[in-house]
Write an enzyme that holds these catalytic residues in place. Structure first.
Site, PDB file in Angstrom:
ATOM      1  N   ASP A 142     -23.728 -12.998   9.389  1.00 55.56           N
ATOM      2  CA  ASP A 142     -25.101 -12.812   9.853  1.00 55.56           C
ATOM      3  C   ASP A 142     -25.967 -12.853   8.403  1.00 55.56           C
ATOM      4  OD1 ASP A 142     -23.623 -10.457   8.664  1.00 55.56           O
ATOM      5  OD2 ASP A 142     -25.610  -9.417   9.027  1.00 55.56           O
ATOM      6  N   SER A 144     -29.270 -11.011   6.898  1.00 52.22           N
ATOM      7  CA  SER A 144     -29.666  -9.611   6.850  1.00 52.22           C
ATOM      8  C   SER A 144     -30.208  -9.599   5.555  1.00 52.22           C
ATOM      9  CB  SER A 144     -28.682  -8.643   7.356  1.00 52.22           C
ATOM     10  OG  SER A 144     -27.372  -8.618   6.371  1.00 52.22           O
ATOM     11  N   CYS A 394       3.081   7.183   2.798  1.00 50.36           N
ATOM     12  CA  CYS A 394       2.030   7.701   2.372  1.00 50.36           C
ATOM     13  C   CYS A 394       2.340   9.109   2.288  1.00 50.36           C
ATOM     14  CB  CYS A 394       0.590   7.467   3.192  1.00 50.36           C
ATOM     15  SG  CYS A 394      -0.832   8.011   2.348  1.00 50.36           S
ATOM     16  N   HIS A 507       0.722   1.378   3.734  1.00 52.75           N
ATOM     17  CA  HIS A 507       1.212   1.373   5.535  1.00 52.75           C
ATOM     18  C   HIS A 507       1.452   0.347   6.125  1.00 52.75           C
ATOM     19  CE1 HIS A 507      -0.571   5.450   5.837  1.00 52.75           C
ATOM     20  NE2 HIS A 507      -1.449   5.446   4.709  1.00 52.75           N
ATOM     21  N   GLU A 509       2.955   0.263   8.911  1.00 58.87           N
ATOM     22  CA  GLU A 509       2.491   0.582  10.113  1.00 58.87           C
ATOM     23  C   GLU A 509       1.288  -0.069  10.652  1.00 58.87           C
ATOM     24  OE1 GLU A 509       1.061   3.931   8.704  1.00 58.87           O
ATOM     25  OE2 GLU A 509       2.591   2.717   8.271  1.00 58.87           O
TER      26      GLU A 509
END
Length: 547
Positions: A142, A144, A394, A507, A509
């Site tokens: 975009d 901006s 974590c 992480h 997952e």
């Protein structure tokens, strides 16, 4: 948002406005406190000083997407067989009022860009959405703050190589400064030669204006802009340094131990490197799993969570997708004796902020096990079995290390301490999986994978020599920010000597799908899963083989 004076309590008109706004917010499902005390926030300091902050209302909204995988990267694809197109959503003259360019000269201006035709703006937006839906776009960004030139530069900054050659001759305004710095809403899209005719025909049919403005130049590292007889060349690497300077100055006030300077020096030297095994197809079928499974597998995993745990949902889905039946277990279940883990084959301690992390490194969570006999008994019996697996991520990794569940045989125990930067680190970075015997990660040995980290106390302090540990994951770089916490030996994860119990700070997952990754190879965008799913499948298969 509205301003609020300290004497607002006496202003009946303000109360009527607040009441009207409150009614509106309630109608759209936003709860807003009302009454005199809601109009300001007060902070009183020990010396008696009272500071009153203006009251504000924040209205949040969300939008549904039909397919989260259909996204467009803002990063330029270094492909010479493509072109860049500019689409102006504003249907207005290019104006510099209120722009970042004007502000650099301590000006504001009175002539600002507007959306001259709301229906046209909507047509442009919907047309671009359809181009994305049809997968005809290679990249998009975009326009901006900073205008077109900032958009073009930001599309190149994340690349190590490559630039652009831009010609602004077709833009209706003859002023190259306005062309480059006006902040009229719009987008720049990159289209392959294969789809150029289809894209142009579609935009024409939708009545959307566009113009081709340039092409990528994979062999150069410059942005060349031509307008009429004039040509301007911008060094991308140099401007990237300028672009990053503001972040560095802010970071210098937030980070400690010289880490802000290290980030400044190293951010451009630490690209994410990915290396997948030759056998990886990216398809669920490769692992014999399906998101449509609705029957129990008989292989039970329990997610154990404490007050403040917040990573249980994505972990539950990763386990489910890999073939586990997933059980939710709270610490109160264990403390009360309602849960004994006797029928559970794998336990997972998820990430989050157990007990608000006020005690640091999951010490409060560890205390819930150590000082509650039934919880401790359930845990001890689980780890005494030879057919079980465990995973800590974590905050859960901190817990496993605090309870000494990984290397109980060591004379000097591992600890997890505050990041060297002394602040919370959240980033997508690269891990190397060394040769290892972990049940979950053994088959990924030799891989280099992207992953998310989000922690304040993730620094592995490891007092033993490196060869005394079973290291299963290392950050790709020894220095910050590639090693986000200053861990000894660049360690991101360790496992027990028998490979059954794994503790990792990053992480995995949150990285099992390509769309979750901040970076994933363009040529593999059709992958249904990333190699991280293999870790969970390996765990399920190992348990099946024990019975």
């Amino acid at each position: 948002m509205w301003p609020c004076r300290s004497q607002a309590g006496e202003d009946a008109r303000l109360y009527r406005a607040v009441e009207a706004l409150s009614n509106f917010c309630c109608a759209i499902g936003v709860n807003v406190p009302t009454g005199k005390d809601s109009l300001s926030m007060t902070q009183q300091y020990p010396n008696g000083q009272k500071v009153i902050a203006p009251g504000t209302v924040i209205v949040s909204s969300g939008g549904e997407v039909s397919d989260v995988r259909k996204v467009v990267s803002p990063v330029l694809a270094n492909d010479s067989k493509s072109a860049l197109y500019y689409i102006d959503f504003s249907f207005d003259r290019q104006k510099l009022g209120g722009s970042a360019f004007a502000q650099t000269f301590e000006k504001v201006g009175s002539d600002v860009p507007t959306v001259a035709d709301a229906d046209y703006f909507a047509n442009c937006f919907n047309a671009v959405q359809e181009l994305i839906n049809r997968e005809w776009l290679m990249a998009g960004h975009d326009i901006s703050a900073g205008g077109l030139v900032t958009t073009l530069l930001e599309m190149t900054f994340a690349n190590e190589k490559g630039g652009m050659r831009i010609n602004l001759q077709e833009l209706k305004d003859d002023d190259v400064v306005k062309n480059l710095f006006a902040e009229n809403p719009g987008v720049v899209i990159q289209v392959s030669n294969e789809h150029q005719h289809a894209v142009c025909d579609f935009l024409d049919a939708q009545g959307v204006g566009y113009t081709q403005i340039g092409v990528p130049t994979p062999q150069t590292r410059s942005l060349v802009v031509q307008k009429g007889n004039n040509e301007y060349s911008f060094d991308i690497n140099s401007l990237r340094e300028t672009w990053y300077l503001t972040s560095y100055r802010l970071d210098s006030k937030q980070s400690f131990n010289g880490t802000a300077k290290k980030r400044w020096l190293n951010y451009k030297k630490q690209p994410i490197e990915l290396k997948f095994s030759k056998e990886f197809t990216g398809k669920l079928q490769q692992y014999g799993i399906s998101a449509d499974r609705r029957t129990a597998s008989g292989v039970k995993a329990a997610i154990i969570r404490e007050k403040g745990t917040n990573g249980e949902r994505e972990m539950a889905y990763a386990l489910y997708l890999a073939g586990f039946d997933v059980k939710d277990v709270t610490m109160t279940d264990l403390i009360s004796g309602r849960e004994t883990l006797q029928d559970i084959s794998m336990i997972v301690f998820c990430g989050g902020f157990s007990n608000s992390d006020v005690l640091g490194s999951a010490k409060g969570w560890a205390g819930a096990f150590l000082y509650n006999p039934k919880a401790k008994e359930a845990l001890d019996k689980f780890y005494a079995r030879k057919d079980t697996l465990s995973l800590g991520i974590c905050n859960g990794c901190q817990l496993m290390v605090e309870l000494n569940l990984i290397n109980p045989e060591h004379e000097h125990h591992t600890h997890l301490t505050h990041n060297t930067s002394q602040k919370f680190e959240s980033a997508f970075l690269g891990l190397t999986i060394p040769q290892n015997n972990s049940v979950m990660l053994g088959t990924l040995s030799g891989s280099k994978l992207g992953i998310w980290v989000a922690h304040g106390e993730g620094r592995f302090y490891m007092p033993e020599p490196e060869d005394k540990y079973h290291i299963v994951a290392k950050y790709n770089y020894a220095e910050y920010p590639g090693n986000p916490n200053g861990s000894d030996y660049n360690v991101a994860g360790i496992c027990s000597a028998d490979g059954r119990h794994l503790a990792m700070m990053p992480h995995l997952e949150r990285s099992i799908f390509a769309w979750q990754n901040a970076y994933y190879p363009r040529e593999r965008k059709a992958d249904e899963v990333t190699p991280w799913i293999e870790a969970f499948v390996n765990a399920r298969k190992w348990i099946e083989n024990q019975h």
